[in-house]
Design a protein around this motif. Structure first.
Motif, mmCIF file in Angstrom:
data_model
loop_
_atom_site.group_PDB
_atom_site.id
_atom_site.type_symbol
_atom_site.label_atom_id
_atom_site.label_comp_id
_atom_site.label_asym_id
_atom_site.label_seq_id
_atom_site.Cartn_x
_atom_site.Cartn_y
_atom_site.Cartn_z
ATOM 1 N N ASP A 762 0.854 -1.184 0.000
ATOM 2 C CA ASP A 762 0.000 0.000 0.000
ATOM 3 C C ASP A 762 0.892 1.237 0.000
ATOM 4 O OD1 ASP A 762 -1.783 1.994 0.411
ATOM 5 O OD2 ASP A 762 -2.595 1.205 2.312
ATOM 6 N N LEU A 763 0.779 2.076 -1.014
ATOM 7 C CA LEU A 763 1.634 3.261 -1.113
ATOM 8 C C LEU A 763 0.924 4.525 -0.626
ATOM 9 C CD1 LEU A 763 3.445 2.755 -4.552
ATOM 10 C CD2 LEU A 763 4.170 2.040 -2.274
ATOM 11 N N SER A 764 -0.201 4.369 0.066
ATOM 12 C CA SER A 764 -0.938 5.556 0.520
ATOM 13 C C SER A 764 -0.065 6.403 1.446
ATOM 14 C CB SER A 764 -2.204 5.123 1.261
ATOM 15 O OG SER A 764 -1.828 4.536 2.495
ATOM 16 N N ASN A 765 -0.440 7.666 1.566
ATOM 17 C CA ASN A 765 0.355 8.598 2.354
ATOM 18 C C ASN A 765 0.487 8.142 3.815
ATOM 19 O OD1 ASN A 765 1.953 10.862 2.381
ATOM 20 N ND2 ASN A 765 0.311 12.207 3.093
ATOM 21 N N GLU A 766 -0.514 7.472 4.306
ATOM 22 C CA GLU A 766 -0.474 7.015 5.698
ATOM 23 C C GLU A 766 0.519 5.860 5.840
ATOM 24 O OE1 GLU A 766 -3.656 7.153 3.966
ATOM 25 O OE2 GLU A 766 -3.463 9.267 4.558
ATOM 26 N N PHE A 768 2.850 4.887 3.587
ATOM 27 C CA PHE A 768 4.188 5.097 3.001
ATOM 28 C C PHE A 768 4.424 6.599 2.858
ATOM 29 C CE2 PHE A 768 7.485 4.671 -0.366
ATOM 30 C CZ PHE A 768 8.314 3.773 0.303
ATOM 31 N N PRO A 769 4.656 7.275 4.008
ATOM 32 C CA PRO A 769 4.733 8.733 3.982
ATOM 33 C C PRO A 769 6.056 9.259 3.403
ATOM 34 C CG PRO A 769 5.137 7.917 6.191
ATOM 35 C CD PRO A 769 4.854 6.723 5.334
ATOM 36 N N PHE A 770 6.120 10.576 3.302
ATOM 37 C CA PHE A 770 7.333 11.256 2.826
ATOM 38 C C PHE A 770 8.541 10.763 3.629
ATOM 39 C CE2 PHE A 770 10.006 15.264 2.924
ATOM 40 C CZ PHE A 770 10.452 15.113 1.624
ATOM 41 N N MET A 771 9.618 10.473 2.943
ATOM 42 C CA MET A 771 10.880 10.000 3.519
ATOM 43 C C MET A 771 10.802 8.551 4.037
ATOM 44 S SD MET A 771 13.067 12.098 2.761
ATOM 45 C CE MET A 771 14.390 13.163 3.284
ATOM 46 N N ALA A 772 9.799 7.795 3.546
ATOM 47 C CA ALA A 772 9.762 6.370 3.881
ATOM 48 C C ALA A 772 10.574 5.604 2.845
ATOM 49 C CB ALA A 772 8.324 5.878 3.867
ATOM 50 N N CYS A 773 11.010 4.411 3.211
ATOM 51 C CA CYS A 773 11.658 3.546 2.232
ATOM 52 C C CYS A 773 11.344 2.099 2.572
ATOM 53 C CB CYS A 773 13.165 3.762 2.189
ATOM 54 S SG CYS A 773 14.029 3.201 3.643
ATOM 55 N N THR A 774 11.423 1.247 1.582
ATOM 56 C CA THR A 774 11.097 -0.160 1.832
ATOM 57 C C THR A 774 11.730 -1.046 0.765
ATOM 58 O OG1 THR A 774 9.274 -1.694 2.229
ATOM 59 C CG2 THR A 774 8.953 -0.121 0.466
ATOM 60 N N ASP A 970 6.198 25.800 -3.858
ATOM 61 C CA ASP A 970 5.784 25.005 -2.702
ATOM 62 C C ASP A 970 6.738 25.127 -1.509
ATOM 63 O OD1 ASP A 970 4.158 23.231 -1.341
ATOM 64 O OD2 ASP A 970 5.266 21.473 -2.054
ATOM 65 N N PRO A 971 6.957 26.360 -1.015
ATOM 66 C CA PRO A 971 7.943 26.538 0.057
ATOM 67 C C PRO A 971 7.572 25.785 1.331
ATOM 68 C CG PRO A 971 6.771 28.608 -0.376
ATOM 69 C CD PRO A 971 6.352 27.646 -1.435
ATOM 70 N N GLU A 972 6.298 25.491 1.521
ATOM 71 C CA GLU A 972 5.924 24.769 2.754
ATOM 72 C C GLU A 972 6.051 23.245 2.604
ATOM 73 O OE1 GLU A 972 3.586 27.094 1.417
ATOM 74 O OE2 GLU A 972 4.568 28.659 2.610
ATOM 75 N N GLY A 973 6.289 22.789 1.378
ATOM 76 C CA GLY A 973 6.441 21.344 1.179
ATOM 77 C C GLY A 973 5.135 20.578 1.264
ATOM 78 N N VAL A 974 4.060 21.216 0.841
ATOM 79 C CA VAL A 974 2.755 20.550 0.879
ATOM 80 C C VAL A 974 2.699 19.446 -0.173
ATOM 81 C CG1 VAL A 974 0.259 20.902 0.619
ATOM 82 C CG2 VAL A 974 1.679 22.679 1.674
ATOM 83 N N LYS A 975 3.221 19.768 -1.359
ATOM 84 C CA LYS A 975 3.130 18.824 -2.477
ATOM 85 C C LYS A 975 3.863 17.520 -2.174
ATOM 86 C CE LYS A 975 2.836 21.625 -6.625
ATOM 87 N NZ LYS A 975 3.616 21.792 -7.839
ATOM 88 N N LEU A 976 5.090 17.653 -1.662
ATOM 89 C CA LEU A 976 5.850 16.416 -1.512
ATOM 90 C C LEU A 976 5.359 15.566 -0.344
ATOM 91 C CD1 LEU A 976 8.016 17.386 0.865
ATOM 92 C CD2 LEU A 976 9.268 18.201 -1.130
ATOM 93 N N ARG A 977 4.536 16.175 0.499
ATOM 94 C CA ARG A 977 3.981 15.379 1.606
ATOM 95 C C ARG A 977 2.555 14.901 1.296
ATOM 96 N NH1 ARG A 977 7.192 19.066 4.159
ATOM 97 N NH2 ARG A 977 8.801 18.133 5.471
ATOM 98 N N ALA A 978 2.070 15.192 0.081
ATOM 99 C CA ALA A 978 0.674 14.896 -0.246
ATOM 100 C C ALA A 978 0.420 13.398 -0.302
ATOM 101 C CB ALA A 978 0.307 15.529 -1.580
#
Lengths: 978, 113
Positions: A762-766, A768-774, A970-978
């Protein structure tokens, strides 16, 4: 003139061309021997005075007979006619003349030779200063000089090879042959080199007897025996050009220079030889004598005259004289008269000498005070006033050991007062070199044979090889003594020392007068010994003149340092196959084939070829393609091959502690299955490299580095591991080539990847969030690694698979991405997007910037040690007015800006003192619709909104720019954490 | 001021040749190695010790460069990737001793304890 009874004339006839004229020679001739047989007197013009010059020697010591060989791109200038093997269709031309070689328009310079002493040009053409580069120097260079280059790329192929042996034997003359046979019988591996195309050395040139047969025949028999032995390899046409440290030697083998057609064979091979021991049988080179007008065509070294007479059956003239200060000259008189040349006089400088023969008139205690005959000697005048009519003058100033190769090792030659010879010092044995024969300074055949046998027997025994009993060799008895009569002058007439560089006795006197007296100064001031012949026939003469002026003994003066190469080596041979595209290896990314099919434009990145952009039909400029790739990635999804980033696998119980040490920021607490950005410093506190490191288990990390620093970072990690943390459990392996890695970036990247990863991942944001790896599997079982990291600022991933799956994964992603209009993007779009996002890259991490400059000083751990930690605290890095990385955009949005522009306060003069920083990276942002830049400016963090001037004096451009945040999107980094 | 990068042009590499007797791999051509410099780089000061700033300055910038016997670091990049301490006479190029840097570093650590 050719001796028609000589065996060479029974061989194959050869046709060649010299200066446009067709001539005949025979198999076994050199170009020089054929020219002599064809009565060619003037072969070239001298370097400075354009004096007519003829063949002087019979080997690689030749100063005069330099010719251009070959046509078109194959043309090779400055080739010694004496070492060119004759072949059918050979084309040779004289050089350094205008008009014809027999009527050189530049010869007028010779009339002024009296004024053209050493240093003349530098003393004369001094004013005005600006004229030197534009007028004087080009004019002087075009009148002086050697041959012309074809100005085309060298079309010949060259190769390189490596050879290993127990004994390297250099030179196949009598001492080389004796050494080779004795050593070969001990069972040691022997490599036997001969510069000439024919083995035998001087034995081919002499009329002497060994073991009751002519010496050349004895040599042939010797070589036949050696050729049958498996432990002996003989290379002819191979010059040893240098001896280096630790038993390494360089040799150049001419493979096809002597063939009419070279088909698919390399022209030359550069051999690197590793030898346990070297036997130097490189022989000796004859010196000349300095006397007035001693440079005329027809004046030759006495030993060379014998070579042409005995080996080639050719002679320059019919009436000859010999001028000598030693016994060797008499041998020449003898051999010349044997082939029917009339010897009208032997002029011996020595007083108390009893002429060994009364077959020809002898003039002892005499010398030559002048010669006549501009294009070929006609008469000589003796000190006693006697005039001799001749067309050949053989000169012998005694023999000098060939010490170049021992000098390469730093050996200082010792002066042998008896034989007037610089011989290798006794210390040379420590360098694993054993000189024998004439190279050792023994010139009489019988003595030389006995000494070589003794020396080699001892050597074999000392080195622990099997010694067979020595078989005695009988030979002609020889006598050799020499007198220190180096030069004779008469009035103002020029007397040449160095023929090739036109250095006369007067030049050496001037050098003395002006204070350039040490041998090294003398050499550089007069250019004595600096030409392509390295002064092989002239150095000692120059030293003798200087030692008399200095009233010092010649041994006190010493010699100049001989350096490699002993013979000229073509640049092409040194390069070997490493030229053009093969200059360095090319590394292809795993997706190269498919990218090529898609029509990608490639760019070199280090050794890598990377896709720069993927032009689509109808796109006319690179910007159109790049803008589209950026926009499409930011709107939907794009895929980029990022395999070139360095990957280092780090494992072990202490891996986390190790990372804490090599990165400026802390890693020990990085959770498993998480990625972290890391900044590396150099020990001096300058920022060095950055990348991400993922943790897959307690003891297993995967680091990425920038493409450019992959090798260097690995090297430094090994240094830390082995030298600074030797007791820690750390294991490193470079896996850059093992994994193909792709960035999948854009708002649709998750949807695309979900299609290829195997369920139930499951690659959902929950999950597999930003900065996750597997670690996971994709496409039905292919093992892969997935990282949720973003260089573009979008929702993005990097996916890695074993390299062999790379090309098909690239294809698979593009096919699976069709529904999202997924596109491949290249390094340009990658660069644009990272500038838009404000990520530092090579332009910012340029070896001059600190963590403070990059706005990352807070990253540096204060609680524990790391490389660069201490020196990053130095005051200079932490001043209140340091430069900070910021974003910049033109006030007038339609203006473009230049990378490298310097930043100046508004209203200030654009001069160095007012320099406040620079723009490091510049791009056109398609999303913003104008140019943007990253750059460094003094305290930029406190100057948001301020306008400054970006000045580029090279392009004469000034643009007003505004200081903004480096994060353009995107200075707040919203996109990459979406 | 831009720091000059140590480059290694192809033609120079041809001439810069020596043989280094690697303690594990035997005699190897020096072109397989990368040269680093004075082996004092093994003696990295304690980061939080006394006068550490001065010591790091000396560690980073004051290296020995003697004419004569010199202990220097070489890295076997085209080989087993071990760092070596090579004792080499810079005048004669005679190599007196070759050791694994890791062995030396270990001994130093043991001594310090």
């Amino acid at each position: 003139m050719r001796n028609i009874r000589h065996p060479i004339v029974r061989g194959k006839k050869i046709t060649f061309t010299f200066n446009g004229k067709r001539m005949r020679g025979f198999q076994g001739d050199t170009l020089a021997s054929a020219l002599i047989a064809n009565n060619v007197k003037v072969v070239g013009r001298s370097f400075k005075y354009h004096r007519p010059r003829g063949i002087f020697s019979a080997g690689s010591e030749e100063p005069n007979a330099l010719v251009e060989i070959g046509r078109g791109a194959y043309q090779e200038p400055n080739t010694k006619a004496t070492t060119v093997e004759l072949f059918d269709g050979l084309v040779a031309n004289s050089q350094n003349y205008r008009g014809t070689v027999n009527f050189d328009l530049m010869a007028i310079i010779g009339l002024f030779s009296r004024f053209l002493g050493a240093g003349f040009y530098y003393k004369t053409f001094m004013w005005p200063k600006s004229f030197w580069e534009k007028i004087y120097e080009p004019a002087i260079r075009s009148s002086a000089g050697l041959g012309r280059l074809s100005m085309k790329p060298d079309p010949s192929r060259y190769d390189k090879g490596f050879l290993h042996c127990d004994f390297l034997i250099v030179g196949s003359g009598v001492s080389g042959l004796i050494a080779a046979e004795q050593i070969a019988n001990s069972g040691a591996r022997v490599l036997f080199l001969e510069e000439d195309f024919k083995t035998g050395g001087r034995l081919n040139s002499e009329d002497l007897i060994i073991n009751q047969i002519p010496c050349s025949e004895w040599a042939e028999k010797c070589v036949t025996r050696l050729k049958k032995l498996e432990n002996v390899r003989i290379l002819t046409r191979t010059s040893l050009y240098g001896s280096f440290d630790h038993g390494i030697y360089g040799a150049l083998e001419k493979k096809t220079d002597h063939l009419s057609k070279n088909q698919d064979k390399p022209r030359q091979i550069l051999w690197k030889i590793y030898a346990k021991h070297c036997v130097l049988a490189s022989g000796a080179v004859e010196r000349s004598i300095v006397f007035p007008n001693n440079d005329r065509p027809g004046i030759m070294l006495s030993g060379a005259v014998r070579t042409y007479a005995n080996r080639f059956g050719s002679s320059f003239g019919k009436t000859a004289a010999v001028f000598t200060n030693n016994d060797d000259g008499w041998k020449t008189a003898n051999d010349l008269s044997n082939i029917g040349v009339k010897v009208v006089g032997v002029i011996d400088t020595r007083k108390n000498i009893k002429p060994p023969s009364d077959k020809y008139p002898s003039y002892t205690n005499n010398s030559i005070v002048d010669t006549f005959g501009r294009k070929g000697i006609t008469r000589i005048k003796l000190k006693t006033g006697k005039i001799l009519k001749i067309d050949l003058l053989a000169v012998s100033g005694g023999w000098g050991s060939n010490v170049h190769l021992t000098c390469h090792k730093g050996d200082k030659p010792r002066w042998d007062e008896n034989l007037l010879n610089f011989a290798p010092s006794k210390d040379i044995g420590k360098q694993n070199i054993t000189p024998v024969g004439a190279a050792k300074g023994i010139f009489a055949l019988d003595k030389l044979i006995v000494d070589t046998q003794k020396t080699i027997s001892k050597l074999i025994k000392d080195l622990g090889y099997k010694l067979s009993p020595t078989i005695p060799i009988t030979s002609s008895k020889e006598k050799y003594s020499c007198a220190p009569d180096w030069y004779f002058s008469f009035g103002k007439k020029s007397a040449w020392v160095d023929l090739q560089n036109d250095v006369t006795k007067k030049d050496i006197e001037l050098s003395f007068k002006e204070g350039f007296r040490s041998v090294e100064h003398l050499k550089r001031y007069t250019t004595l010994g600096m030409a392509t012949d390295q002064g092989k026939t002239s150095n000692v003469l120059g030293l003798a003149i200087m030692s008399d002026l200095e009233k010092k003994h010649i041994s006190e003066l010493g010699t100049t340092v001989f350096r490699p190469p002993y013979v000229p080596v073509a640049i092409g041979a040194l390069a070997g196959r490493s030229r053009g595209k093969d200059f360095k290896p090319i590394r292809l990314t795993p997706s190269h084939n498919f990218a090529q099919k898609l029509g990608a434009v490639f760019v070199e990145a280090g050794n890598w070829l990377r896709a720069q952009w993927f032009p689509k039909e109808g796109e006319r400029t690179w910007r159109e393609s790049v803008d589209r790739e950026v926009l499409q990635t930011r709107r939907s999804v794009g895929i980029c091959d990022v395999t070139t980033l360095g990957k280092i696998d780090i494992q072990g119980r202490d891996a986390a502690e190790f990372l804490n040490m090599v990165y400026a920021n802390a890693f020990a607490k990085l959770p498993i299955n998480k990625v972290r950005y890391g900044l590396m410093l150099r020990e001096d506190g300058i920022s060095y490299d950055d990348g991400t490191t993922a943790r897959f288990s307690e003891t297993h990390f995967v680091m990425t580095t920038t493409t450019a620093n992959a090798v260097l970072v690995y090297r430094n990690l090994e240094f830390v591991r082995q030298c600074l943390m030797p007791d820690h459990d750390i294991h490193l392996i470079s896996t850059t080539d093992s994994w193909a890695q792709f960035a999948v970036a854009g708002p649709n990247s998750r949807k695309l990847l979900q299609k290829v990863v195997d369920k139930p991942k499951d690659l959902s944001n929950e999950k597999f969030p930003f900065m996750a790896c597997t670690e996971l599997t994709i496409c039905g079982g292919v093992s892969a690694r997935l990282f949720r990291i973003s260089f573009s600022g979008e929702l993005a991933y990097e996916i890695a698979v074993p390299t062999q799956y790379g090309n098909s994964l690239f294809k698979t992603l593009l096919v699976a991405g069709k529904e999202f209009n997924a596109i491949p993007y290249g390094t340009e779009a990658l660069g644009v997007m990272r500038i838009e996002k404000g990520h530092a890259a090579g332009n910012e991490l340029n070896g001059q910037t600190t963590a403070q400059n990059l706005g990352m000083s807070k990253l540096i751990s204060k609680k524990s040690d790391c490389i660069g930690n201490k020196l990053s605290e130095r005051p200079e890095f932490n001043k209140s007015d340091i430069k900070i990385m910021m974003g910049f955009q033109p006030t007038n949005k339609s203006q473009s800006i230049e990378a490298g522009s310097h930043l100046i306060k508004m209203g200030a003069k654009p001069v160095l003192e007012n320099d406040e920083g620079w723009l490091s990276s510049v791009a056109f942002s398609p999303i913003l619709g104008h140019s943007i830049a990253l750059g460094f400016i003094k305290r930029g963090d406190l100057r948001l909104g301020e306008k400054v001037l970006a000045v580029n004096p090279l392009k004469n451009k000034k643009v007003e720019v505004e200081i903004v945040s480096p994060h353009f999107i995107d200075p707040e980094g919203v996109k990459l954490r979406a | 001021m831009k720091k000059a990068k140590a480059t290694n042009p192809i033609c120079i590499r041809e001439l810069r040749i020596m043989i280094i007797k690697h303690p594990l791999l035997g005699p190897r051509d020096s072109s397989e190695f990368v040269y680093k410099g004075d082996a004092s780089l093994l003696d990295r000061p304690k980061w939080n010790g006394q006068k550490s700033e001065k010591k790091f300055y000396e560690y980073g910038y004051l290296r020995k460069n003697p004419a004569g016997s010199h202990r220097e670091l070489w890295y076997h990049e085209q080989g087993d990737r071990s760092w070596l301490v090579v004792t080499r006479n810079t005048i004669s190029h005679e190599i007196e001793k070759v050791e694994l840097a890791r062995d030396i570093a270990r001994k130093k650590k043991a001594k310090a304890k």
